[in-house]
Design a protein around this motif. Structure first.
Motif, PDB file in Angstrom:
ATOM      1  N   TYR A 234     -16.327  18.864 -31.101  1.00 13.73           N
ATOM      2  CA  TYR A 234     -17.276  18.813 -31.293  1.00 13.73           C
ATOM      3  C   TYR A 234     -16.897  17.303 -32.193  1.00 13.73           C
ATOM      4  O   TYR A 234     -17.449  16.394 -31.786  1.00 13.73           O
ATOM      5  N   VAL A 235     -16.360  16.953 -33.153  1.00 15.67           N
ATOM      6  CA  VAL A 235     -15.979  15.791 -34.090  1.00 15.67           C
ATOM      7  C   VAL A 235     -15.491  14.630 -32.604  1.00 15.67           C
ATOM      8  O   VAL A 235     -15.920  13.658 -33.042  1.00 15.67           O
ATOM      9  N   GLN A 236     -14.574  15.165 -31.849  1.00 14.80           N
ATOM     10  CA  GLN A 236     -14.667  14.375 -31.291  1.00 14.80           C
ATOM     11  C   GLN A 236     -15.446  13.601 -29.757  1.00 14.80           C
ATOM     12  O   GLN A 236     -15.209  12.867 -29.316  1.00 14.80           O
ATOM     13  N   GLY A 237     -16.394  14.881 -29.312  1.00 10.32           N
ATOM     14  CA  GLY A 237     -17.155  14.209 -29.021  1.00 10.32           C
ATOM     15  C   GLY A 237     -17.874  13.823 -29.035  1.00 10.32           C
ATOM     16  O   GLY A 237     -18.866  13.030 -28.082  1.00 10.32           O
ATOM     17  N   VAL A 238     -18.697  13.637 -30.077  1.00 11.30           N
ATOM     18  CA  VAL A 238     -19.640  12.510 -30.245  1.00 11.30           C
ATOM     19  C   VAL A 238     -19.167  10.811 -30.941  1.00 11.30           C
ATOM     20  O   VAL A 238     -19.626  10.297 -30.360  1.00 11.30           O
ATOM     21  N   ALA A 239     -17.621  11.287 -31.420  1.00 15.54           N
ATOM     22  CA  ALA A 239     -16.753  10.101 -31.602  1.00 15.54           C
ATOM     23  C   ALA A 239     -15.947   9.396 -30.251  1.00 15.54           C
ATOM     24  O   ALA A 239     -16.566   8.034 -30.262  1.00 15.54           O
ATOM     25  N   VAL A 240     -16.608   9.624 -29.394  1.00 16.48           N
ATOM     26  CA  VAL A 240     -16.447   9.765 -28.240  1.00 16.48           C
ATOM     27  C   VAL A 240     -16.665   8.265 -27.887  1.00 16.48           C
ATOM     28  O   VAL A 240     -16.720   7.268 -26.921  1.00 16.48           O
ATOM     29  N   THR A 241     -18.639   8.194 -27.923  1.00 16.16           N
ATOM     30  CA  THR A 241     -19.480   7.602 -27.678  1.00 16.16           C
ATOM     31  C   THR A 241     -19.449   5.557 -28.316  1.00 16.16           C
ATOM     32  O   THR A 241     -20.216   5.575 -28.038  1.00 16.16           O
ATOM     33  N   LEU A 242     -18.355   6.016 -30.001  1.00 18.78           N
ATOM     34  CA  LEU A 242     -18.177   5.073 -30.724  1.00 18.78           C
ATOM     35  C   LEU A 242     -17.737   4.057 -29.965  1.00 18.78           C
ATOM     36  O   LEU A 242     -18.133   2.720 -30.010  1.00 18.78           O
ATOM     37  N   GLU A 243     -16.159   4.270 -29.644  1.00 11.82           N
ATOM     38  CA  GLU A 243     -15.470   3.001 -28.290  1.00 11.82           C
ATOM     39  C   GLU A 243     -16.792   2.701 -27.541  1.00 11.82           C
ATOM     40  O   GLU A 243     -16.593   1.505 -26.765  1.00 11.82           O
ATOM     41  N   ARG A 244     -17.488   3.843 -26.712  1.00  9.62           N
ATOM     42  CA  ARG A 244     -17.905   3.037 -25.388  1.00  9.62           C
ATOM     43  C   ARG A 244     -18.697   2.409 -25.753  1.00  9.62           C
ATOM     44  O   ARG A 244     -19.619   1.657 -25.057  1.00  9.62           O
ATOM     45  N   GLU A 245     -19.727   2.391 -27.119  1.00  5.21           N
ATOM     46  CA  GLU A 245     -20.803   1.257 -27.290  1.00  5.21           C
ATOM     47  C   GLU A 245     -19.796  -0.245 -27.476  1.00  5.21           C
ATOM     48  O   GLU A 245     -20.416  -1.297 -26.972  1.00  5.21           O
ATOM     49  N   ASP A 246     -18.219  -0.046 -28.331  1.00  5.44           N
ATOM     50  CA  ASP A 246     -17.963  -1.054 -28.602  1.00  5.44           C
ATOM     51  C   ASP A 246     -17.804  -2.125 -26.958  1.00  5.44           C
ATOM     52  O   ASP A 246     -17.991  -2.992 -26.872  1.00  5.44           O
ATOM     53  N   GLN A 247     -17.143  -0.866 -26.420  1.00  4.49           N
ATOM     54  CA  GLN A 247     -16.881  -1.272 -24.841  1.00  4.49           C
ATOM     55  C   GLN A 247     -17.902  -1.760 -24.156  1.00  4.49           C
ATOM     56  O   GLN A 247     -17.714  -2.988 -23.579  1.00  4.49           O
ATOM     57  N   ALA A 248     -18.950  -1.105 -24.670  1.00  5.81           N
ATOM     58  CA  ALA A 248     -20.674  -2.388 -23.868  1.00  5.81           C
ATOM     59  C   ALA A 248     -20.738  -3.052 -24.936  1.00  5.81           C
ATOM     60  O   ALA A 248     -21.849  -4.352 -23.243  1.00  5.81           O
ATOM     61  N   ARG A 249     -20.849  -3.045 -25.197  1.00  6.41           N
ATOM     62  CA  ARG A 249     -20.894  -4.501 -25.848  1.00  6.41           C
ATOM     63  C   ARG A 249     -20.146  -5.689 -25.866  1.00  6.41           C
ATOM     64  O   ARG A 249     -20.726  -7.030 -25.644  1.00  6.41           O
ATOM     65  N   ALA A 250     -18.923  -5.241 -25.519  1.00  4.93           N
ATOM     66  CA  ALA A 250     -18.084  -6.652 -25.011  1.00  4.93           C
ATOM     67  C   ALA A 250     -17.797  -7.008 -23.737  1.00  4.93           C
ATOM     68  O   ALA A 250     -18.026  -8.141 -23.209  1.00  4.93           O
ATOM     69  N   ALA A 251     -18.621  -6.080 -23.298  1.00  9.92           N
ATOM     70  CA  ALA A 251     -18.939  -6.100 -21.882  1.00  9.92           C
ATOM     71  C   ALA A 251     -20.223  -6.653 -21.242  1.00  9.92           C
ATOM     72  O   ALA A 251     -20.223  -7.387 -20.582  1.00  9.92           O
ATOM     73  N   THR A 252     -21.325  -6.411 -21.715  1.00 12.33           N
ATOM     74  CA  THR A 252     -21.991  -7.366 -21.936  1.00 12.33           C
ATOM     75  C   THR A 252     -22.872  -8.208 -22.776  1.00 12.33           C
ATOM     76  O   THR A 252     -23.459  -9.025 -22.318  1.00 12.33           O
ATOM     77  N   GLY A 253     -22.116  -9.028 -23.479  1.00 13.92           N
ATOM     78  CA  GLY A 253     -22.630  -9.365 -24.383  1.00 13.92           C
ATOM     79  C   GLY A 253     -24.139  -9.100 -25.069  1.00 13.92           C
ATOM     80  O   GLY A 253     -24.197  -9.773 -26.413  1.00 13.92           O
ATOM     81  N   GLN A 254     -24.349  -7.851 -25.019  1.00 16.79           N
ATOM     82  CA  GLN A 254     -25.616  -7.570 -26.208  1.00 16.79           C
ATOM     83  C   GLN A 254     -25.408  -6.681 -27.089  1.00 16.79           C
ATOM     84  O   GLN A 254     -25.018  -5.502 -26.253  1.00 16.79           O
ATOM     85  N   THR A 255     -26.694  -6.799 -27.849  1.00 15.25           N
ATOM     86  CA  THR A 255     -26.231  -5.261 -29.321  1.00 15.25           C
ATOM     87  C   THR A 255     -26.938  -4.223 -27.634  1.00 15.25           C
ATOM     88  O   THR A 255     -27.708  -4.884 -27.076  1.00 15.25           O
ATOM     89  N   ASP A 256     -26.523  -3.266 -29.519  1.00 13.01           N
ATOM     90  CA  ASP A 256     -28.079  -2.253 -28.596  1.00 13.01           C
ATOM     91  C   ASP A 256     -29.151  -2.529 -28.175  1.00 13.01           C
ATOM     92  O   ASP A 256     -29.966  -1.796 -27.464  1.00 13.01           O
ATOM     93  N   ASP A 257     -29.978  -2.727 -29.963  1.00 14.53           N
ATOM     94  CA  ASP A 257     -31.159  -3.324 -29.468  1.00 14.53           C
ATOM     95  C   ASP A 257     -31.547  -4.125 -28.225  1.00 14.53           C
ATOM     96  O   ASP A 257     -32.301  -3.962 -27.163  1.00 14.53           O
ATOM     97  N   GLU A 258     -30.217  -5.060 -27.804  1.00 12.83           N
ATOM     98  CA  GLU A 258     -31.167  -6.422 -26.811  1.00 12.83           C
ATOM     99  C   GLU A 258     -30.890  -5.582 -26.142  1.00 12.83           C
ATOM    100  O   GLU A 258     -31.785  -5.828 -24.880  1.00 12.83           O
TER     101      GLU A 258
END
Length: 313
Positions: A234-258
């Motif tokens: 359960y901990v690991q499953g929720v935590a997977v989102t953390l690095e995916r967030e970072d990867q998405a920001r790096a790939a798109t150059g956009q914040t989550d709000d943007e």
């Protein structure tokens, strides 16, 4: 005056560093702004990840940028004099000062700031200012390095000598401790599948804590192991989102709000079809305030629901 031939002869990492230095000096990149990740720099300049890492390391040593966990590499707040930066780059570390601990810590810093995909032995060497092959005298390779990183990271937080009263309180403390570690090091969630657990001493400390809370409560050995695995998963499953967030920001150059703002037209198109009435009613009721996904609150909701469902008190 430098000629075109001179520029071409200049090492690629220096050209990248010079371009970023110019953008910082001109104000295009202000203090606190995120600079391009090593992966993005490598793609833009057509160089290896290690070369991009060396460019960012050069700027970090000069005081232009700094690495922040989960934020990546950002422009540092720096004062300047007419002669240039006050902070001077320190000399590269002598080879005889290189230790396994320094290599592991440098690798953790890279993974925290840029993600596990950006990690390489050459990149670690560049960050430490040593020859590319020097880390291999202390670590067998990237696979061994990642295991050492994980064991070190899991060892950063422990447990009290006297457990809290009640098995639920103990299980909650174990889960929250693991969550804090994954929050601090998002790459931990990317390491191994559930069916191939990492046999690391410091990871077993957390397993021991959870299993100890389940002893003496009538569970079969298999059931106790299932509950322990379920909590960790359960901990690991929720935590997977953390690095995916970072990867998405790096790939798109956009914040989550943007990124969400850019999806407004698509959202309106979906709700206008009439095919998703419950979703449309929910979105409408949220209004302009919208919905902010709070992973910490989501983690607590899931943990509470999981323990309630298992009837653990």
């Amino acid at each position: 005056m430098a000629t075109t031939a001179d520029a071409a002869a200049e090492p690629p990492y220096l050209r990248i560093a010079a371009d970023l230095r110019r953008r910082i000096a001109s104000g295009e990149l202000a203090p606190g702004d995120r600079v391009p990740s090593t992966r993005r720099l490598a793609e833009q300049w057509g160089v290896a990840l290690a070369t991009a890492t060396k460019a960012l390391t050069t700027l970090r040593l000069e005081g232009y940028v700094e690495a922040r966990p989960r934020a990546g590499t950002v422009v540092a707040a720096r004062r300047t004099t007419p002669e240039g930066p006050r902070r001077q780059p320190p000399a590269a570390a002598p080879e005889h000062d290189l230790t396994r601990e320094r290599i592991v810590r440098a690798a953790i810093d890279i993974a925290d700031a840029e993600g596990l995909a950006a990690l390489s032995m050459r990149g670690v060497a560049a960050r430490l200012g040593v020859a590319a092959m020097s880390p291999y005298r202390h670590v067998g390779g990237k696979e061994d390095l990642v295991l050492l990183m994980a064991d070190t990271a899991y060892g950063e937080l422990g447990y009290p000598d006297t457990p809290p009263d009640g098995r639920r309180a103990r299980l909650e403390l174990g889960a929250r401790t693991l969550w804090r570690l994954h929050r601090r090091h998002p790459w931990l969630a990317q390491l191994a599948p559930l069916t191939r657990p990492l046999l690391l001493p410091n990871l077993l400390v957390h397993g021991e804590w959870l299993l100890g809370a389940l002893e003496g409560h009538g569970l079969t050995p298999s059931a106790a192991m299932d509950v322990q695995v379920l909590l960790f998963t359960y901990v690991q499953g929720v935590a997977v989102t953390l690095e995916r967030e970072d990867q998405a920001r790096a790939a798109t150059g956009q914040t989550d709000d943007e990124w969400m703002d850019a999806q407004t037209a698509a959202l309106h198109a979906l709700t206008a079809t009439g095919r998703y009435p419950a979703f449309t009613r929910l979105v409408t009721s949220l209004g302009e305030v919208g919905y902010d996904l709070d992973l910490d609150a989501l983690f607590e909701l899931g943990l509470r629901s999981l323990l309630d469902g298992l009837a653990i008190t």
